[in-house]
Write an enzyme that holds these catalytic residues in place. Structure first.
Site, PDB file in Angstrom:
ATOM      1  N   CYS A  82       0.632  -1.217  -0.202  1.00 18.63           N
ATOM      2  CA  CYS A  82       0.063  -0.347   0.468  1.00 18.63           C
ATOM      3  C   CYS A  82       1.240   1.101  -0.028  1.00 18.63           C
ATOM      4  CB  CYS A  82      -1.195   0.269   1.131  1.00 18.63           C
ATOM      5  SG  CYS A  82       0.377  -0.291   2.761  1.00 18.63           S
ATOM      6  N   VAL A  83      -0.127   2.244  -0.847  1.00 18.05           N
ATOM      7  CA  VAL A  83       0.852   3.324  -0.869  1.00 18.05           C
ATOM      8  C   VAL A  83       0.032   5.061   0.726  1.00 18.05           C
ATOM      9  CG1 VAL A  83       2.444   5.206  -1.623  1.00 18.05           C
ATOM     10  CG2 VAL A  83       1.268   2.835  -3.055  1.00 18.05           C
TER      11      VAL A  83
END
Length: 112
Positions: A111-112
């Site tokens: 995830c970012v």
């Protein structure tokens, strides 16, 4: 090492990053509280993404990473919502990461 979020007379176990330990403890009130902690007032547009994520999770048992989230939202809600710019405006802390937190889901992988 995680902790407990007390809200409306209930205790919710959370991890070090503020994600619910048990996604089944989630309800719309706790979503609003998690968002409030991060300074976000949930609008209909936020709820659209949160409900999408919860349905996606129920179907696939995984929280989508940002690339998949953008693509799938685009399919369902159209290109004006299925793009990173729109999603970052709603979730400045990272659309996949922050939206999953408010939806009571585990942190997405990659995830970012």
């Amino acid at each position: 090492m995680g902790g407990v979020l007390e809200f409306k007379g209930k205790s919710y176990e959370i991890d070090d990053d503020g994600y619910l330990i048990n996604w089944q403890d989630w309800n719309e009130d706790i979503a609003g509280q998690l968002a409030k902690i991060e300074g976000i007032e949930l609008t209909d547009a936020h709820w659209e993404v949160i409900r999408f994520l919860r349905n996606y999770f129920l179907q696939y048992q995984i929280a989508p990473m940002i690339k998949i989230l953008v693509k799938e939202i685009g399919k369902v809600m159209g290109p004006e919502k299925g793009n990173t710019k729109y999603l970052y405006e709603l979730y400045p802390g990272g659309p996949a990461k922050q939206a999953c937190k408010f939806a009571g889901l585990p942190k997405p992988t990659g995830c970012v």
